[in-house]
Design an enzyme around this catalytic site. Structure first.
Site, short mmCIF file in Angstrom:
data_model
loop_
_atom_site.label_atom_id
_atom_site.label_comp_id
_atom_site.label_asym_id
_atom_site.label_seq_id
_atom_site.Cartn_x
_atom_site.Cartn_y
_atom_site.Cartn_z
N SER A 102 0.84 -1.16 0.06
CA SER A 102 -0.08 0.05 -0.14
C SER A 102 0.99 1.14 0.04
CB SER A 102 -0.89 0.06 1.32
OG SER A 102 -1.83 -0.98 1.16
N SER A 108 2.71 2.48 -2.52
CA SER A 108 3.81 2.22 -3.03
C SER A 108 3.79 2.28 -4.52
CB SER A 108 4.65 0.89 -2.73
OG SER A 108 4.96 0.79 -1.32
N LYS A 116 0.72 1.52 -6.97
CA LYS A 116 0.18 0.94 -7.84
C LYS A 116 -0.68 1.64 -8.67
CE LYS A 116 -1.86 -1.74 -4.59
NZ LYS A 116 -0.83 -1.27 -3.59
N THR A 117 -1.59 2.36 -8.16
CA THR A 117 -2.57 3.40 -8.78
C THR A 117 -1.73 4.31 -9.72
OG1 THR A 117 -3.99 3.35 -7.02
CG2 THR A 117 -4.46 5.42 -8.53
N ASN A 148 -3.45 10.34 3.70
CA ASN A 148 -4.22 9.27 3.09
C ASN A 148 -5.79 9.74 2.54
OD1 ASN A 148 -4.64 6.52 2.43
ND2 ASN A 148 -5.83 6.01 4.26
N ARG A 182 -8.23 10.61 -0.10
CA ARG A 182 -8.57 9.84 -1.55
C ARG A 182 -9.45 10.41 -2.49
NH1 ARG A 182 -5.98 4.18 -1.45
NH2 ARG A 182 -4.60 4.25 0.40
N ARG A 213 9.86 -0.78 -1.97
CA ARG A 213 10.09 0.60 -1.99
C ARG A 213 11.32 0.71 -1.07
NH1 ARG A 213 7.89 5.97 -0.93
NH2 ARG A 213 5.83 5.82 -1.87
N TYR A 240 7.21 7.48 -12.35
CA TYR A 240 5.67 7.87 -12.90
C TYR A 240 5.94 7.39 -14.24
CZ TYR A 240 5.40 10.52 -8.40
OH TYR A 240 5.40 10.69 -7.16
N GLU A 270 7.83 7.34 -16.50
CA GLU A 270 8.82 6.80 -17.23
C GLU A 270 9.01 5.28 -16.90
OE1 GLU A 270 10.32 8.73 -19.21
OE2 GLU A 270 9.69 10.55 -18.51
P1 GTP Z 1 -3.00 1.88 -1.96
O1 GTP Z 1 -4.09 2.41 -2.79
O2 GTP Z 1 -2.75 2.22 -0.64
O3 GTP Z 1 -2.89 0.05 -1.99
O4 GTP Z 1 -1.54 2.28 -2.59
P2 GTP Z 1 -1.01 2.49 -4.31
O5 GTP Z 1 0.18 1.26 -4.23
O6 GTP Z 1 -1.80 2.56 -5.09
O7 GTP Z 1 -0.11 3.56 -4.13
P3 GTP Z 1 -0.10 5.08 -5.08
O8 GTP Z 1 0.19 4.59 -6.37
O9 GTP Z 1 -1.23 5.76 -4.40
O10 GTP Z 1 1.36 5.57 -4.40
C1 GTP Z 1 1.59 6.16 -3.28
C2 GTP Z 1 2.86 7.17 -3.12
O11 GTP Z 1 3.96 6.40 -4.13
C3 GTP Z 1 2.49 8.46 -3.67
O12 GTP Z 1 2.88 9.43 -2.91
C4 GTP Z 1 3.03 8.66 -5.11
O13 GTP Z 1 3.66 9.96 -5.27
C5 GTP Z 1 4.38 7.65 -4.95
N1 GTP Z 1 4.71 7.08 -6.08
C6 GTP Z 1 4.05 6.68 -7.08
N2 GTP Z 1 5.03 6.08 -8.02
C7 GTP Z 1 5.94 6.62 -7.70
C8 GTP Z 1 7.33 6.62 -8.57
O14 GTP Z 1 7.30 6.31 -9.80
N3 GTP Z 1 8.23 7.29 -8.24
C9 GTP Z 1 8.28 7.88 -7.10
N4 GTP Z 1 9.45 8.57 -6.60
N5 GTP Z 1 7.27 7.87 -6.34
C10 GTP Z 1 6.11 7.29 -6.56
MN MN Z 2 -3.95 2.85 -5.09
MN MN Z 3 -4.62 -1.14 -1.65
#
Ligand code: GTP
Ligand code: MN
Ligand code: MN
Length: 607
Positions: free
Chosen positions: A261, A263, A265-266, A388, A390, A421, A514, A516
Site C-alpha cells: 500500500s 508504493s 500501484k494506482t 491518506n 482519497r 520501496r 511515474y 517513465e
Molecule cells: P494503495 O491504494 O494504498 O494500495 O496504494 P498504491 O500502491 O496505489 O499507491 P499510490 O500509487 O497511491 O502511490 C503512493 C505514493 O507513491 C504517492 O505519494 C506517489 O506519489 C508515490 N509514487 C508512485 N509512483 C512513484 C514513482 O514512480 N516514483 C516516485 N518517486 N514516487 C512514486
Molecule cells: Mn491505490
Molecule cells: Mn490497496
C-alpha cells in the site's frame, strides 16, 4: 417496526436466502428503515447526502466528504480473520475462533442502527456473467449513505447481480457505531473488523472509512476472496493490472503486480498514458488495486479487476505525476473526495502535491474541517489534506480504461511484477524466469521500514505479494497455492521485481519514476520475447544499459543509471539473512521456496 418483507418485494429482491439474511440483521441492528439500492439510485442518494450534510458540493458534479478525524485509514490491529478451524491461523491474519468473535459483533451491533436507515447493497466484485460470479456476489448492509455512494462507484450494484445465486453470496454487515465514543487506538478500542471466512460472513463495526466500511472492496474483494480462491483454485491479490500495446506490431502484453500500500500501484496503472514514448505504445488501464487470477482450460493465466472504480490516494496527484488520474476526476464525473482540504466558499478542493498552495486562505478548511486562516502559528506548517486522503471515481471515467475491462473472461497475463520501496539494493528491474524463484521473490517483498515504525534502517517490513494486511490463511499454504496455480500455466508468464525508489546520497530519487516506468516494463516484455538478453546476476536478469529505451531522459538520470542497473552483492548477502528469518516464521513453507532461497544465496556467495 419496519415491514422488511414489503420493502424487499417492492425492490424485486426475490432471493429467499438474501431476504432471510436482511430480515435477520434488520432485527439485530434495530434500524428504523430498510432500503434496497441499485446504481440507478445514485442521483437521488447524492441529493439526500447533500441535504443532510454528509456530502458537500465540490464544484460541478463532484462531492466532498470528511470522515471522523480518528477514522482515516484501515486499522490493521483491529482487523481479524475468524474461522472454526485453528489450522487457518497464519502469521499475519490475526486469526481468532469464529465462536468467540461472532457473539462479540452481534452484541456491538445490537440496536446500533436505531434512528437510521439500513441500506441493502446487492453487489458483484467481478465483471458480470462469468464462472467466478458465485464467489464475487455479496450483499452489504450499511447504515451510512456515504458508504452506499462509494460502493456504487467501486462495485457493480443492483438486485439482478444476486437474485439467481441462491446462497452463493457474501453476507457483509457494516454498522458505523458512535464514532466519537469508540476509543480508537486506546486500550479500550471498541472497533472490530471481522471476516468469518469459512462462513463467508463479514462483520465490521466502528468506522465509516474506506476498506473498513466499503465491504466489497477489501474485506470481500481481497480477504474473503483470497480464502475462497485458496479453496477453489484461483488467486486473489492486491495487484494492479495494465496492458501495453505496440502500435507498430499490434502485439499486446498484460502485466499485473503487487506493491505494498502507498508504493505506487494506482500511479503505475494510471500514469502510463497513451502517448507514452512518442506515441509508439498504447497503455490501457484495467485496475489499480485488486486482481483475481486463474488458469483457464487452455493453460493460459488470466486475470480481471473485480472492482468498478478507483479509490486513489490524492497526495501528489497532479497533471505532471498522473495526468490520467486528473482527467478521471475532472468536474461532472460524480467523483467523491474524502479528507482533502476544502474551500467552503468556492467549493474547491486541494491536497499536498496538487500544485501551488492557495495563497488566499479565505474559505479554506483543512481535512478536519478547521479554518486554515485561524491556525495557530505552531500549526501553520501542518498538512491541509490528510496524507491518506482519497478520490473515488469509476473505471469508465478513466480516459485510457481498456475496451474490454468489463469482460468476465479477463485478459491473458504475460508478466507478474513485485514492487518494493527501497532506497538501496533493489535495482530498477530484475527479471525472474523460474516460477519458484518468482513466488519466493513475492513472498520476500517488502517496503522500507520507517524509522518510527519498525526501527532498523535497511530492514524491510515484509509484505508478501503486498497481501500482508489482507492475508486470510497461513502463509505456507499461500506459497503452495501460488506454486500450484502458476505451475499450471503454460503461457510462460514471467516474474520481475521493480523499484522506482532508489535514492542517491543526497536523498534524491535516482529514477524519475511515474510515466517513465514504462521503459523497464517494455524491456521486460522484450526480454520475455527473446528480443534482448539482459545481464545475468545472482538475483535475476537485469537490462543491459543499451537495451533500455533512454530517449529523452535527462542528464542526471543517465548519470545515475549505472547505479540502478547493478547489484550490491554485500547488501544482498545481508538481506538474505533477514529473508531467512522472515520465511522461518511460516511453518511448513514448501521446500521449493526454501530451495529457491538457497539457490539465490549460493549464487551471491559464488559471485
Ligand atoms: P494503495 O491504494 O494504498 O494500495 O496504494 P498504491 O500502491 O496505489 O499507491 P499510490 O500509487 O497511491 O502511490 C503512493 C505514493 O507513491 C504517492 O505519494 C506517489 O506519489 C508515490 N509514487 C508512485 N509512483 C512513484 C514513482 O514512480 N516514483 C516516485 N518517486 N514516487 C512514486
Ligand atoms: Mn491505490
Ligand atoms: Mn490497496
Amino acid at each position: 417496526m419496519v415491514d422488511v418483507e414489503r420493502v424487499l418485494d417492492e425492490a424485486g429482491l426475490t432471493n429467499t436466502y438474501v431476504r432471510d439474511y436482511v430480515a435477520h440483521w434488520a432485527g439485530i441492528t434495530g434500524a428504523d428503515n430498510v432500503e434496497v439500492v441499485s446504481a440507478s439510485d445514485d442521483a437521488r442518494l447524492i441529493e439526500l447526502a447533500l441535504a443532510s450534510g454528509e456530502l458537500l458540493p465540490a464544484g460541478e458534479g463532484s462531492y466532498y466528504s470528511r470522515s471522523y478525524f480518528k477514522d482515516t485509514a484501515r486499522a490493521e490491529e483491529r482487523t481479524i480473520v475468524a474461522t472454526s478451524n485453528e489450522a487457518d491461523k497464519g502469521t499475519y491474519n490475526n486469526w481468532r475462533p469464529a465462536a468467540e468473535m461472532k457473539p462479540k459483533l452481534v452484541e456491538l451491533m445490537t440496536g446500533a442502527s436505531q434512528g437510521k436507515t439500513m441500506y441493502v447493497i446487492p453487489y458483484l466484485m467481478a465483471p458480470a456473467g462469468g464462472p467466478l460470479d458465485k464467489f464475487a456476489a455479496g450483499v452489504e448492509l450499511t447504515d451510512n449513505v456515504n458508504v452506499v455512494l462509494q460502493m456504487i462507484r467501486m462495485a457493480r450494484v443492483g438486485v439482478d447481480y444476486i437474485n439467481h445465486l441462491g446462497d452463493d453470496f457474501v453476507k457483509a454487515v457494516h454498522v458505523t457505531g458512535d464514532l466519537p465514543n469508540l476509543g480508537q487506538g486506546t486500550p479500550d478500542d471498541k472497533r472490530y473488523f471481522v471476516t468469518v471466512a469459512d462462513e463467508r460472513t463479514i462483520l465490521h463495526f466502528g468506522s465509516s472509512y474506506g476498506g473498513n466500511a466499503l465491504l466489497g472492496k477489501i474485506a470481500h474483494g481481497l480477504r474473503q476472496g483470497s480464502y475462497d480462491g485458496w479453496k477453489n483454485g484461483f488467486l486473489v491479490e492486491q495487484f494492479m493490472l495494465l496492458g501495453i500495446t505496440d502500435k507498430g506490431t499490434g502485439k499486446k502484453w498484460n502485466i499485473c503486480g503487487g506493491f505494498p500500500s502507498a508504493s505506487g500501484k494506482t500511479n503505475l496503472a494510471m500514469t502510463l498514458a497513451p502517448d507514452a514514448l512518442g506515441d509508439r505504445y498504447y497503455v490501457e488501464f484495467y485496475g489499480d488495486d485488486i486482481a483475481w487470477i486463474w488458469v483457464d482450460d487452455n493453460g493460459v493465466l488470466r486475470g480481471f479487476n473485480p472492482e468498478n472504480g478507483v479509490f486513489g490516494v490524492a497526495k501528489d496527484t497532479n497533471e505532471k505525476t498522473n495526468p490520467t488520474a486528473i482527467e478521471s476526476i475532472k468536474p461532472g464525473l460524480g467523483v467523491i473526495y474524502t479528507n482533502v482540504a476544502y474551500n467552503e466558499k468556492t467549493q474547491a478542493v486541494w491536497w499536498e502535491g496538487r500544485g501551488d498552495k492557495p495563497t488566499d486562505l479565505d474559505g479554506w478548511l483543512d481535512w478536519k474541517g478547521e479554518r486554515i486562516a485561524d491556525r495557530a502559528e505552531a500549526d501553520a506548517g501542518a498538512d491541509w489534506a490528510h496524507p491518506n486522503s482519497r478520490f473515488t471515481t469509476t473505471l469508465a471515467n478513466v480516459p485510457n480504461v481498456a475496451g474490454d475491462y468489463d469482460d468476465h473472461e479477463g485478459v491473458e497475463i504475460h508478466g507478474i511484477i513485485f514492487g518494493g520501496r527501497t532506497r538501496d539494493r533493489e535495482p530498477l528491474i530484475r527479471a525472474i524466469n523460474d516460477v519458484a524463484e518468482g513466488v519466493y521473490d513475492g513472498l520476500t517483498l517488502g517496503a522500507e521500514a520507517t524509522a518510527a515504525a519498525d526501527g532498523l534502517e535497511g530492514v524491510l517490513r515484509y509484505d508478501p505479494m503486498s497481501m500482508r494486511p489482507f492475508m486470510s490463511y497461513p502463509e505456507a499454504d499461500y506459497g503452495q497455492h501460488w506454486l500450484n496455480v502458476i505451475g499450471k500455466a503454460t503461457n510462460n508468464p514471467i516474474f520481475a521485481h521493480v523499484n522506482w525508489f532508489q535514492r542517491g546520497d543526497d536523498g534524491r530519487f535516482l529514477w524519475p519514476g511515474y510515466r517513465e516506468n514504462l521503459r523497464p516494463l517494455l524491456w521486460l516484455m522484450q526480454y520475455r520475447n527473446g528480443e534482448v538478453t539482459g545481464v545475468e546476476t545472482p538475483v535475476g536478469v537485469l537490462p543491459a544499459r543499451e537495451e533500455l529505451n533512454l530517449e529523452g531522459l535527462d542528464e542526471q538520470t543517465l548519470a545515475d543509471l549505472d547505479t540502478i542497473l547493478t547489484i550490491d552483492t554485500e547488501r544482498w548477502q545481508q538481506e538474505m539473512g533477514y529473508r531467512e528469518k522472515h520465511l522461518a516464521q511460516f511453518d511448513g513453507l514448501p521446500e521449493e521456496i526454501w530451495e529457491a532461497h538457497r539457490r539465490v544465496a549460493k549464487a551471491l556467495d559464488d559471485a
